[in-house]
Design a protein around this motif. Structure first.
Motif, PDB file in Angstrom:
ATOM      1  N   PRO A   1       0.830  -1.207   0.000  1.00  0.00           N
ATOM      2  CA  PRO A   1       0.000   0.000   0.000  1.00  0.00           C
ATOM      3  C   PRO A   1       0.867   1.260   0.000  1.00  0.00           C
ATOM      4  O   PRO A   1       1.771   1.405   0.817  1.00  0.00           O
ATOM      5  CB  PRO A   1      -0.802  -0.122   1.300  1.00  0.00           C
ATOM      6  N   ARG A   2       0.591   2.145  -0.918  1.00  0.00           N
ATOM      7  CA  ARG A   2       1.337   3.401  -1.012  1.00  0.00           C
ATOM      8  C   ARG A   2       0.351   4.557  -0.906  1.00  0.00           C
ATOM      9  O   ARG A   2      -0.779   4.450  -1.362  1.00  0.00           O
ATOM     10  CB  ARG A   2       2.122   3.464  -2.323  1.00  0.00           C
ATOM     11  N   TYR A   3       0.837   5.644  -0.340  1.00  0.00           N
ATOM     12  CA  TYR A   3      -0.049   6.751  -0.037  1.00  0.00           C
ATOM     13  C   TYR A   3       0.408   8.020  -0.744  1.00  0.00           C
ATOM     14  O   TYR A   3       1.567   8.183  -1.093  1.00  0.00           O
ATOM     15  CB  TYR A   3      -0.086   7.029   1.475  1.00  0.00           C
ATOM     16  N   GLU A   4      -0.535   8.892  -0.956  1.00  0.00           N
ATOM     17  CA  GLU A   4      -0.265  10.250  -1.388  1.00  0.00           C
ATOM     18  C   GLU A   4      -1.016  11.196  -0.458  1.00  0.00           C
ATOM     19  O   GLU A   4      -2.067  10.866   0.077  1.00  0.00           O
ATOM     20  CB  GLU A   4      -0.711  10.465  -2.840  1.00  0.00           C
ATOM     21  N   THR A   5      -0.452  12.370  -0.255  1.00  0.00           N
ATOM     22  CA  THR A   5      -1.031  13.332   0.674  1.00  0.00           C
ATOM     23  C   THR A   5      -1.730  14.439  -0.097  1.00  0.00           C
ATOM     24  O   THR A   5      -1.112  15.093  -0.944  1.00  0.00           O
ATOM     25  CB  THR A   5       0.051  13.938   1.586  1.00  0.00           C
ATOM     26  N   LYS A   6      -3.007  14.628   0.184  1.00  0.00           N
ATOM     27  CA  LYS A   6      -3.784  15.720  -0.380  1.00  0.00           C
ATOM     28  C   LYS A   6      -3.844  16.852   0.651  1.00  0.00           C
ATOM     29  O   LYS A   6      -4.056  16.605   1.843  1.00  0.00           O
ATOM     30  CB  LYS A   6      -5.200  15.260  -0.725  1.00  0.00           C
ATOM     31  N   MET A   7      -3.663  18.064   0.180  1.00  0.00           N
ATOM     32  CA  MET A   7      -3.641  19.218   1.070  1.00  0.00           C
ATOM     33  C   MET A   7      -4.831  20.129   0.779  1.00  0.00           C
ATOM     34  O   MET A   7      -5.112  20.421  -0.387  1.00  0.00           O
ATOM     35  CB  MET A   7      -2.333  19.993   0.897  1.00  0.00           C
ATOM     36  N   PHE A   8      -5.507  20.569   1.843  1.00  0.00           N
ATOM     37  CA  PHE A   8      -6.703  21.388   1.699  1.00  0.00           C
ATOM     38  C   PHE A   8      -6.636  22.566   2.671  1.00  0.00           C
ATOM     39  O   PHE A   8      -5.989  22.506   3.722  1.00  0.00           O
ATOM     40  CB  PHE A   8      -7.966  20.577   1.988  1.00  0.00           C
ATOM     41  N   LEU A   9      -7.323  23.632   2.284  1.00  0.00           N
ATOM     42  CA  LEU A   9      -7.573  24.775   3.154  1.00  0.00           C
ATOM     43  C   LEU A   9      -9.080  24.888   3.360  1.00  0.00           C
ATOM     44  O   LEU A   9      -9.842  24.722   2.398  1.00  0.00           O
ATOM     45  CB  LEU A   9      -7.048  26.072   2.541  1.00  0.00           C
ATOM     46  N   THR A  10      -9.511  25.155   4.560  1.00  0.00           N
ATOM     47  CA  THR A  10     -10.931  25.365   4.846  1.00  0.00           C
ATOM     48  C   THR A  10     -11.096  26.709   5.545  1.00  0.00           C
ATOM     49  O   THR A  10     -10.285  27.088   6.389  1.00  0.00           O
ATOM     50  CB  THR A  10     -11.503  24.258   5.743  1.00  0.00           C
ATOM     51  N   THR A  11     -12.140  27.406   5.174  1.00  0.00           N
ATOM     52  CA  THR A  11     -12.482  28.668   5.824  1.00  0.00           C
ATOM     53  C   THR A  11     -13.982  28.697   6.064  1.00  0.00           C
ATOM     54  O   THR A  11     -14.753  28.135   5.274  1.00  0.00           O
ATOM     55  CB  THR A  11     -12.048  29.878   4.967  1.00  0.00           C
ATOM     56  N   SER A  12     -14.398  29.335   7.139  1.00  0.00           N
ATOM     57  CA  SER A  12     -15.811  29.286   7.538  1.00  0.00           C
ATOM     58  C   SER A  12     -16.273  30.640   8.046  1.00  0.00           C
ATOM     59  O   SER A  12     -15.464  31.498   8.429  1.00  0.00           O
ATOM     60  CB  SER A  12     -16.017  28.227   8.627  1.00  0.00           C
ATOM     61  N   MET A  13     -17.590  30.797   8.058  1.00  0.00           N
ATOM     62  CA  MET A  13     -18.210  31.997   8.618  1.00  0.00           C
ATOM     63  C   MET A  13     -19.637  31.662   9.033  1.00  0.00           C
ATOM     64  O   MET A  13     -20.267  30.755   8.485  1.00  0.00           O
ATOM     65  CB  MET A  13     -18.214  33.135   7.594  1.00  0.00           C
ATOM     66  N   ILE A  14     -20.141  32.394  10.035  1.00  0.00           N
ATOM     67  CA  ILE A  14     -21.511  32.220  10.520  1.00  0.00           C
ATOM     68  C   ILE A  14     -22.287  33.499  10.213  1.00  0.00           C
ATOM     69  O   ILE A  14     -21.827  34.602  10.528  1.00  0.00           O
ATOM     70  CB  ILE A  14     -21.534  31.924  12.027  1.00  0.00           C
ATOM     71  N   ILE A  15     -23.446  33.343   9.600  1.00  0.00           N
ATOM     72  CA  ILE A  15     -24.279  34.489   9.233  1.00  0.00           C
ATOM     73  C   ILE A  15     -25.502  34.525  10.142  1.00  0.00           C
ATOM     74  O   ILE A  15     -26.190  33.520  10.317  1.00  0.00           O
ATOM     75  CB  ILE A  15     -24.717  34.399   7.762  1.00  0.00           C
ATOM     76  N   ASN A  16     -25.757  35.687  10.709  1.00  0.00           N
ATOM     77  CA  ASN A  16     -26.928  35.886  11.554  1.00  0.00           C
ATOM     78  C   ASN A  16     -28.105  36.324  10.682  1.00  0.00           C
ATOM     79  O   ASN A  16     -28.009  37.286   9.915  1.00  0.00           O
ATOM     80  CB  ASN A  16     -26.636  36.946  12.619  1.00  0.00           C
ATOM     81  N   GLU A  17     -29.193  35.591  10.772  1.00  0.00           N
ATOM     82  CA  GLU A  17     -30.362  35.907   9.950  1.00  0.00           C
ATOM     83  C   GLU A  17     -30.927  37.300  10.257  1.00  0.00           C
ATOM     84  O   GLU A  17     -31.543  37.926   9.389  1.00  0.00           O
ATOM     85  CB  GLU A  17     -31.455  34.858  10.167  1.00  0.00           C
ATOM     86  N   LYS A  18     -30.711  37.791  11.482  1.00  0.00           N
ATOM     87  CA  LYS A  18     -31.249  39.101  11.848  1.00  0.00           C
ATOM     88  C   LYS A  18     -30.555  40.241  11.104  1.00  0.00           C
ATOM     89  O   LYS A  18     -31.088  41.347  11.035  1.00  0.00           O
ATOM     90  CB  LYS A  18     -31.108  39.305  13.356  1.00  0.00           C
ATOM     91  N   ASP A  19     -29.361  39.957  10.558  1.00  0.00           N
ATOM     92  CA  ASP A  19     -28.632  40.990   9.825  1.00  0.00           C
ATOM     93  C   ASP A  19     -29.063  41.107   8.371  1.00  0.00           C
ATOM     94  O   ASP A  19     -28.556  41.961   7.638  1.00  0.00           O
ATOM     95  CB  ASP A  19     -27.120  40.707   9.875  1.00  0.00           C
ATOM     96  N   ILE A  20     -29.998  40.242   7.942  1.00  0.00           N
ATOM     97  CA  ILE A  20     -30.440  40.233   6.548  1.00  0.00           C
ATOM     98  C   ILE A  20     -31.911  40.626   6.495  1.00  0.00           C
ATOM     99  O   ILE A  20     -32.740  40.094   7.248  1.00  0.00           O
ATOM    100  CB  ILE A  20     -30.230  38.835   5.916  1.00  0.00           C
ATOM    101  N   ARG A  21     -32.218  41.529   5.604  1.00  0.00           N
ATOM    102  CA  ARG A  21     -33.600  41.963   5.412  1.00  0.00           C
ATOM    103  C   ARG A  21     -34.203  41.197   4.241  1.00  0.00           C
ATOM    104  O   ARG A  21     -33.653  41.173   3.143  1.00  0.00           O
ATOM    105  CB  ARG A  21     -33.658  43.463   5.138  1.00  0.00           C
ATOM    106  N   ALA A  22     -35.332  40.567   4.509  1.00  0.00           N
ATOM    107  CA  ALA A  22     -36.012  39.799   3.472  1.00  0.00           C
ATOM    108  C   ALA A  22     -37.503  39.812   3.741  1.00  0.00           C
ATOM    109  O   ALA A  22     -37.948  39.882   4.899  1.00  0.00           O
ATOM    110  CB  ALA A  22     -35.501  38.356   3.428  1.00  0.00           C
ATOM    111  N   GLU A  23     -38.293  39.748   2.663  1.00  0.00           N
ATOM    112  CA  GLU A  23     -39.752  39.797   2.795  1.00  0.00           C
ATOM    113  C   GLU A  23     -40.349  38.442   3.137  1.00  0.00           C
ATOM    114  O   GLU A  23     -41.390  38.364   3.773  1.00  0.00           O
ATOM    115  CB  GLU A  23     -40.356  40.322   1.490  1.00  0.00           C
ATOM    116  N   ASP A  24     -39.709  37.363   2.692  1.00  0.00           N
ATOM    117  CA  ASP A  24     -40.233  36.033   2.993  1.00  0.00           C
ATOM    118  C   ASP A  24     -39.066  35.067   3.194  1.00  0.00           C
ATOM    119  O   ASP A  24     -37.886  35.431   3.061  1.00  0.00           O
ATOM    120  CB  ASP A  24     -41.150  35.541   1.854  1.00  0.00           C
ATOM    121  N   ALA A  25     -39.409  33.816   3.529  1.00  0.00           N
ATOM    122  CA  ALA A  25     -38.390  32.812   3.825  1.00  0.00           C
ATOM    123  C   ALA A  25     -37.561  32.467   2.590  1.00  0.00           C
ATOM    124  O   ALA A  25     -36.357  32.211   2.690  1.00  0.00           O
ATOM    125  CB  ALA A  25     -39.047  31.546   4.377  1.00  0.00           C
ATOM    126  N   GLU A  26     -38.188  32.474   1.427  1.00  0.00           N
ATOM    127  CA  GLU A  26     -37.463  32.137   0.202  1.00  0.00           C
ATOM    128  C   GLU A  26     -36.396  33.182  -0.110  1.00  0.00           C
ATOM    129  O   GLU A  26     -35.254  32.846  -0.471  1.00  0.00           O
ATOM    130  CB  GLU A  26     -38.448  32.016  -0.961  1.00  0.00           C
TER     131      GLU A  26
END
Length: 300
Positions: free
Chosen positions: A170-195
């Motif tokens: 068995p031989r291996y190769e290494t995959k490298m990744f970057l991850t970035t995240s953010m949390i959005i508050n629904e109260k900061d967005i103005r919308a007329e309906d759920a859609e």
């Protein structure tokens, strides 16, 4: 007096011998077992030994109970946390000259100084899979009509050597990744309906995370590292390799899609009424989940 000395010496040798072989000093004493507790079979006994029952593993779904979906090239959680994943093709740093290494270090440090958000590095080990290159070689050999006999035999032997090389160890190769995240508050967005709210949530998250992707791509390109955005299928494939590292060599992720194993509902011949009923049920369940998530966010 000499007899007592001989007996004492013999007793000392006996104690030393029993300790070294990890046996009780007196043969009629019960041997202590300090090792790990063996698995208990359902029958409860095996060759006169009793085993403790092994706990059942947790359901796979519970590992991702807080993940809502993978769509729009992002992982979305129930608390409106969005995660984007980038794959990094690294450079061969140690084969470069001192000046080239210095330029890479400067570019990487410049990128790190520019970011003020969460970035994580993820390394994944995968089994080396040569099946696709081998299939391409076989296809080229079969389609090339001008290939002479010696070249064909050489290609055939090369394919066999590659197969033996992959099967031997068995031989291996290494995959490298970057991850970035953010949390959005629904109260900061103005919308007329759920859609509309849903649409603006996804658009805002994608715009911000994609901006971070562009920053990383431009900065690391100067360090001779290519950065690519993982699509929704790419994210699913990465998770598939993470939990099926050995199995993924034979049961490839791309085959799951070709065999329609990723379909939400049965794709065999069905009546139109049945198909519409299944689609309607899926939509209803999705709306119920969104309603629960919205109520939880409002309560918090």
């Amino acid at each position: 007096m000499g007899i007592f000395i001989i007996l004492a010496a013999g007793l000392g040798l006996w104690v030393f011998y029993r300790v070294m072989i990890k046996e009780p000093i007196f043969p009629w004493m019960e041997k202590k077992n300090n090792g790990p507790t063996p698995y208990k079979a359902k029958s409860g006994k095996k060759k006169g030994l009793e085993y403790e029952e092994e706990e059942e593993p947790e359901p796979f779904q519970e590992l991702f109970s807080d993940i809502r979906e993978i769509s729009n090239h992002m992982i979305r959680f129930n608390n409106n946390k969005f995660v984007m994943v980038f794959e990094v093709d690294p450079c061969n740093y140690f084969l470069l000259s001192q000046d080239e290494q210095e330029q890479i270090d400067i570019s990487f440090e410049t990128w790190l100084s520019q970011i003020s958000y969460n970035v994580q590095f993820y390394l994944q080990s995968r089994y080396v899979d040569l099946s696709e290159p081998i299939e391409n070689m076989k296809k080229s050999m079969e389609e090339d009509e001008g290939l002479n006999e010696h070249a064909y035999e050489y290609g055939k032997s090369l394919v066999n050597n590659l197969l033996d090389w992959q099967r031997s160890t068995p031989r291996y190769e290494t995959k490298m990744f970057l991850t970035t995240s953010m949390i959005i508050n629904e109260k900061d967005i103005r919308a007329e309906d759920a859609e509309e709210l849903e649409e603006k949530l996804v658009d805002k998250a994608f715009a911000e995370l994609y901006r971070r992707f562009g920053t990383a791509k431009n900065a690391l390109r100067k360090a001779d590292m290519d950065v690519q955005l993982l699509t929704s299928d790419g994210i699913a494939q990465t998770l598939y390799y993470a939990f099926n590292r050995r199995k993924a060599v034979t049961n490839k992720f791309k085959d799951l899609g070709l065999k329609e194993m990723l379909a939400l509902y049965c794709t065999a011949d069905q009546s139109q009424n049945r198909i519409e009923a299944v689609k309607e049920r899926i939509d209803n369940e999705q709306k119920d989940k969104e309603k629960v998530v919205q109520e939880e966010s409002q309560a918090s």
